[in-house]
Enzyme design. Structure first.
Site, mmCIF file in Angstrom:
data_model
loop_
_atom_site.group_PDB
_atom_site.id
_atom_site.type_symbol
_atom_site.label_atom_id
_atom_site.label_comp_id
_atom_site.label_asym_id
_atom_site.label_seq_id
_atom_site.Cartn_x
_atom_site.Cartn_y
_atom_site.Cartn_z
ATOM 1 N N GLY A 168 -23.548 4.783 3.760
ATOM 2 C CA GLY A 168 -22.660 5.293 2.724
ATOM 3 C C GLY A 168 -23.058 4.780 1.358
ATOM 4 N N VAL A 169 -23.638 5.664 0.537
ATOM 5 C CA VAL A 169 -24.021 5.251 -0.817
ATOM 6 C C VAL A 169 -23.159 5.996 -1.836
ATOM 7 C CG1 VAL A 169 -26.295 4.165 -0.694
ATOM 8 C CG2 VAL A 169 -26.146 6.614 -0.342
ATOM 9 N N GLY A 170 -21.842 5.803 -1.692
ATOM 10 C CA GLY A 170 -20.872 6.373 -2.624
ATOM 11 C C GLY A 170 -20.632 5.397 -3.762
ATOM 12 N N ASN A 171 -19.383 5.318 -4.222
ATOM 13 C CA ASN A 171 -19.068 4.472 -5.388
ATOM 14 C C ASN A 171 -19.527 3.029 -5.218
ATOM 15 O OD1 ASN A 171 -17.824 6.332 -7.120
ATOM 16 N ND2 ASN A 171 -15.994 6.307 -5.840
ATOM 17 N N VAL A 172 -19.221 2.447 -4.069
ATOM 18 C CA VAL A 172 -19.575 1.038 -3.868
ATOM 19 C C VAL A 172 -20.996 0.902 -3.314
ATOM 20 C CG1 VAL A 172 -18.961 -1.113 -2.690
ATOM 21 C CG2 VAL A 172 -17.156 0.423 -3.460
ATOM 22 N N LYS A 216 0.870 -1.178 0.000
ATOM 23 C CA LYS A 216 0.000 0.000 0.000
ATOM 24 C C LYS A 216 0.901 1.220 0.000
ATOM 25 C CE LYS A 216 -4.528 0.830 0.487
ATOM 26 N NZ LYS A 216 -5.695 0.102 0.022
#
Ligand code: NAD
Length: 349
Positions: A184-188, A80
């Site tokens: 959380g309704v972001g990208n994923v 990382k």
């Protein structure tokens, strides 16, 4: 600031620090293990409060990638990188190119991809300086409408894993009417919501960002709820898809869902919270197992990308989770401990 005696060091093979005066880049690359292959992992850009905080983050994330790749059945190790800076203010093409040269200096021991604070255009700039990049679609894939963004594959993998968890905990295959709370309704999270909606599930959503909530309400008929209420709703599944450390001493007893299955990394605030989750009668899908769709996708990215092959590999997330759940039921040990032991058996063999 200690490195070798750092509590998160865990036998890292390589930790490199780099400062590029011209661009202002300050970055760390950590490679936990290359036993199964080069250390693959995203580059996070974050305004860390201190160098020590950045080091702790990169070491924890890099170690996690070793476990994630091993259990995902990939010939890849764990690595990382972090860039110290605010992605909204400190990003520049020169900085990203300098990061690319830093990645190149490790001669392929580390493969960089997207993470929080970096996106496909940033990785493209790095790719001008190094071949050791993942998460970039080639010309044929771009023509087919793909960008290399791993989020769709992550969301599909989480959906497959969530189905496996529901089967194990609730004994049902049909998701129609299943109640799911998504944090959380972001990208994923947004894409997971779409899969669930198409399968007939009923959704409750929350997000820091109101437009993201509005979109899920409009497109999937989701019910919007307050951020502090989402984990405690009377639903079947709680899907954390925002931030880490959601499962802590305070919140775990408040969870009414039977299943915790979401994309967020590092969901357990402390290792012993895995036991708390078990004691509270919850089935927890270990985060790095259920959210491995992104690195699976990155592994196949490039010439000859074949969606059917990627989807077949994503199905294995469900198989692996079913094995973890079965062993957890049989031994009454936390699912996270079982997953760690299974991963260690693979990468230490
Ligand atoms: P994202 O930034 O696109 O979405 C996260 C969403 O969570 C945002 O809309 C944000 O506003 C919201 N959010 C932040 N804090 C919140 C809070 N306290 N309460 C409610 N909502 C909050 O990120 P993403 O790419 O969708 O990733 C989501 C999680 O999944 C992260 O933990 C990430 O590390 C993990 N993950 C992502 C991928 C991937 O392929 N994108 C792969 C593996 C793991």
């Amino acid at each position: 600031m200690s490195v070798f005696s750092h509590p998160e060091f865990d036998g890292h093979e390589h930790v490199a620090f780099h400062h590029d005066q011209a661009s202002g880049l300050r970055a760390i690359i950590a490679v936990h293990s290359t036993r199964l292959g080069p250390g693959l992992g995203g580059c996070r850009m974050w305004p860390y409060a201190s160098d020590a905080e950045a080091l702790t983050d990169v070491l924890r994330l890099s170690r996690g990638m070793t476990y994630k790749a091993a259990l995902a059945g990939l010939p890849q190790g764990g690595g990382k990188s972090v860039i110290l800076g605010d992605p909204r203010h400190d990003k520049s093409p020169a900085l990203m190119r300098a990061m690319g040269r830093f990645v190149e200096s490790l001669n392929g021991r580390y493969i960089v991809a997207e993470d929080s604070g970096t996106s496909v255009p940033d990785i493209r700039l790095m790719a001008e300086q190094t071949r050791h990049v993942g998460g970039l679609a080639d010309a044929a894939s771009i023509a087919a409408g793909r960008s290399g963004d791993p989020s769709p594959a992550t969301a599909l993998g989480v959906f497959i894993g969530l189905q496996a968890a529901v089967r194990a905990a609730l004994g049902r295959d049909d998701l129609r009417g299943l109640k799911v709370a998504i944090q959380g309704v972001g990208n994923v999270g947004y894409r997971l919501a779409r899969h669930l909606h198409e399968a007939g599930a009923k959704l409750w959503v929350t997000d820091l960002h109101q437009p993201a909530v509005d979109r899920a309400v409009a497109e999937f008929g989701a019910t919007a709820v307050a951020m502090e209420a989402i984990h405690a709703l009377d639903v079947d599944v709680f899907a954390p898809c925002a931030l880490g450390a959601v499962l802590n001493e305070t919140r775990i007893p408040q969870i009414k869902a039977k299943v915790i299955a979401g994309a967020a990394n590092n969901q357990l605030a402390k290792p012993r919270d895995g036991q708390r989750v078990l004691d509270h009668g919850l089935l927890y899908a270990p985060d790095y197992v259920i959210n491995a769709g992104g690195i699976i996708d990155i592994h196949y990215e490039g010439p000859g990308y074949n969606e059917a092959v990627v989807h077949a590999h994503l199905q294995r997330i469900g198989t692996t989770l079913t094995e973890i759940f079965t062993r957890s039921f049989a031994t009454e040990r936390p699912t996270g401990e079982i997953a760690d032991a299974m991963a260690e058996a693979i990468f230490r063999a």
